[in-house]
Design an enzyme around this catalytic site. Structure first.
Site, PDB file in Angstrom:
ATOM      1  N   ASP A 107       0.871  -1.178   0.000  1.00 60.45           N
ATOM      2  CA  ASP A 107       0.000   0.000   0.000  1.00 60.45           C
ATOM      3  C   ASP A 107       0.908   1.227   0.000  1.00 60.45           C
ATOM      4  OD1 ASP A 107      -2.252   1.922   0.741  1.00 60.45           O
ATOM      5  OD2 ASP A 107      -3.315   0.007   0.818  1.00 60.45           O
TER       6      ASP A 107
ATOM      7  N   HIS B  20      -3.175   3.994  -3.711  1.00 59.40           N
ATOM      8  CA  HIS B  20      -2.596   3.141  -2.664  1.00 59.40           C
ATOM      9  C   HIS B  20      -1.170   2.686  -2.989  1.00 59.40           C
ATOM     10  CE1 HIS B  20      -6.216   2.921  -0.203  1.00 59.40           C
ATOM     11  NE2 HIS B  20      -6.897   2.856  -1.335  1.00 59.40           N
TER      12      HIS B  20
ATOM     13  N   GLU C 112     -10.550   4.075  -4.612  1.00 59.64           N
ATOM     14  CA  GLU C 112     -10.174   5.325  -3.947  1.00 59.64           C
ATOM     15  C   GLU C 112      -9.137   6.129  -4.736  1.00 59.64           C
ATOM     16  OE1 GLU C 112     -11.225   4.289   0.662  1.00 59.64           O
ATOM     17  OE2 GLU C 112      -9.202   3.809  -0.002  1.00 59.64           O
TER      18      GLU C 112
END
Length: 601
Positions: free
Chosen positions: A239, A293, A365
């Site tokens: 991440d 990420h 996201e």
């Protein structure tokens, strides 16, 4: 002082399908009432005894028990059946695991008063070459146990595949317990079970990028999955916070992206985990989340002549709220060809290490303001006659996704099905425009009442449920950014997990439960994101709640959680016995007094 002199001696009586605790001196010996230990009563009293998850098919378990000798266990494949070397080796290891788990019943107990009978366990496989679990693997099994007069106790696990045999052996393990009245290791004298899961995907996601977990902790997770008949460990291994995956093609990513040199998963570590899981009939699905990420490590892989934004943009951008969902920020540059070359290398090394039919591409996201604030990306879009609207940035995201998928398929020859998270790319307006339902599985992390779920299924997309209102196990704790509780509070109790029925969720959204619809619902997955968890508390965050999901997905129970509570409490004890630090659910009094801890209205 004689403490034992003042301790009451308890016994248990099977009464109306429940084990009732009584003082031993009150047992009516003249009427021939049978004195039962707690373990024996729980094993033989209720229809499903101490089994978790409960079998979905035929079950018959005798209330009579027979003792077995733990030092005379003979584990074998069917005599005369020649197994491939790999299958034979795996089965041998699984037999050793099986016997070790039997001995855990004796931990802390006095020497056996009754040495017991020889115990012969035979495994029969219909397809001897299927050793790795995939979405198409048949996990069904049949289990029989019998005892003839003056002979050994025999158990037969008849399975279509090796993973099915692992499930059958787990059921057999759960039928063996220590009886402290007779001082013996016991098993029901006659058992007949046919069993298969309701859903093919039954998983747990663990994030080891925000917080590193040791290999030993990950093996503990796999042990819990095996004990609960789950089949998938979804490994969110990287991440923006860290890059602990050893990448030999670009070592700088790990050298600068890992928290320290000890917090790295080497290729040998990963191979050992994959093998450990395979022995137990479980697969590990790796995730490389992109294009968001990402962050730590990426700024150090530049070669001479590379620009500062050729790989990662918005790296450590502030104020972070404008560029990502949580610090630190970072996204891949979708207009740089160099990014895709590194992706190919990552996919290649992961494909080499993970023996999985699925690959998780992440894909959630994405922050459009990040890309909109990057000069090289905006200039590229202008050159392509694109503007800076939300739709244009989603077009850019889609072009990244298509190129990433092309690189992945070139590595795995199209033999791995990609999974992506729900996102703004999977909304009704963009879904079929960007994502082919024949190519992707979509993992749902929105709330269970989100109409997006119905839209996905109605358009033919296979789905995995991880709706955060029931399956995010990091919920219900203090916020780590700001004040108050964390974003997905409140805490999710096991009862809500147990009753999180995928088909009922779809029905509430107006989707009919047709055979075609059921085929699209692959199953579900609990998720533990580790902003506030590490290996010292992760067991208690996951267990025993994951086990509640396990029965939902294996047995598809039509009854509520109340009828499962006594077995659930026993399974929690079993997990602790096997070395997991499972959370306590109720006082021990409730475990000993079945059905007595409900609220009445």
């Amino acid at each position: 002082m004689c403490f034992d002199c003042y301790r009451p001696v308890w016994s248990w009586r099977c009464q109306a399908g429940k084990c009732v605790k009584i003082a031993a001196k009150s047992v009516n010996a003249t009427a021939g009432e049978k004195l039962l230990s707690k373990n024996t009563c729980k094993l033989t009293c209720a229809p499903y005894g101490t089994l978790w998850p409960k079998p979905s098919g035929y079950i018959q378990v005798s209330s009579d028990v027979v003792s077995i000798n733990p030092n005379s266990i003979y584990f074998q494949s069917m005599p005369g059946q020649v197994l491939p070397p790999k299958t034979n080796a795996l089965l041998h290891e699984l037999g050793q695991v099986f016997i070790r788990n039997i001995f855990l019943n004796l931990k802390g107990e006095p020497a056996l008063k009754d040495p017991g009978h020889n115990f012969v366990v035979t495994v029969v496989l219909a397809r001897t070459n299927v050793t790795t679990f995939t979405q198409d693997t048949d996990e069904s099994y049949e289990l029989t146990v019998s005892k003839e007069k003056n002979s050994a106790v025999t158990a037969l696990v008849n399975a279509f595949t090796y993973p099915g045999a692992a499930r059958g052996l787990e059921t057999l393990l759960q039928l063996i317990t220590y009886d402290d009245v007779t001082g013996s290791l016991i098993v029901p004298s006659a058992v007949g079970i046919t069993d298969r899961p309701a859903y093919p995907y039954r998983g747990v996601l663990l994030d080891t990028a925000r917080t590193f977990f040791s290999v030993e902790a990950l093996k503990r997770l796999i042990d819990g999955l095996a004990a609960s008949k789950m089949n998938t460990f979804h490994w969110h291994i990287t991440d923006s916070h860290s890059f602990p995956f050893e990448l030999k093609s670009h070592p700088q990513l790990t050298q600068y992206g890992a928290y320290d040199k000890k917090k790295v998963y080497t290729h040998d570590d990963i191979r050992s985990l994959v093998h450990y899981a395979q022995v137990r009939g479980i697969r590990i699905v790796p995730e490389f989340d992109a294009p968001a990420h990402v962050g730590e490590g990426w700024s150090y892989i530049a070669q001479p002549g590379d620009g500062p934004e050729d790989y990662v943009v918005c790296f450590h951008a502030e104020p972070w709220q404008s560029y990502c969902v949580e610090p630190p920020c970072g996204q891949l540059n979708p207009v740089s060809s160099k990014v895709y070359n590194v992706l190919s290398d990552i996919y290649s090394e992961m494909h080499e290490l993970f023996d999985s039919d699925l690959f998780h591409m992440g894909g959630d996201e994405v922050n459009m303001n990040c890309w909109n604030s990057t000069e090289s990306i905006v200039n590229w879009m202008y050159e392509k006659n694109m503007n800076r609207s939300d739709d244009d940035f989603h077009e850019l995201w889609n072009s990244f996704q298509q190129e990433a998928l092309k690189r992945l398929e070139a590595i795995n020859n199209g033999k791995q099905k990609p999974i992506i998270w729900t996102s703004t790319l999977t909304t009704e307006a963009r879904l079929k425009r960007f994502l082919d339902p024949k190519k992707y599985i979509v993992q749902i992390w929105t709330k269970g009442d989100d109409q997006t779920i119905a839209n996905l299924v109605n358009n033919g997309y296979p789905v995995i449920f991880s709706n955060y209102d029931a399956l995010y196990f990091d919920c219900g704790f203090g916020a780590w950014v700001g004040e108050g509780n964390n974003w997905c509070s409140p805490f999710i109790p096991w009862q809500k997990v147990y009753e999180n029925d995928p088909m009922k969720l779809l029905s509430s959204l107006g989707v009919d439960a047709t055979p075609a619809t059921r085929r699209l619902v692959l199953g579900a997955e609990a998720a533990l994101w580790t902003e506030q968890a590490d290996e010292h508390n992760a067991d208690s965050r996951l267990w025993p709640r994951v086990a509640a999901l396990a029965e939902r997905l294996w047995s598809d129970p039509q009854e509520g959680w109340e009828s499962a509570e006594h077995r659930f409490l026993h399974h929690r004890e079993r997990l602790v016995q096997r070395g997991l630090r499972a959370d306590s659910v109720e006082p021990e009094w409730c475990y000993q007094n079945e059905g007595s801890c409900y609220l009445t209205t």
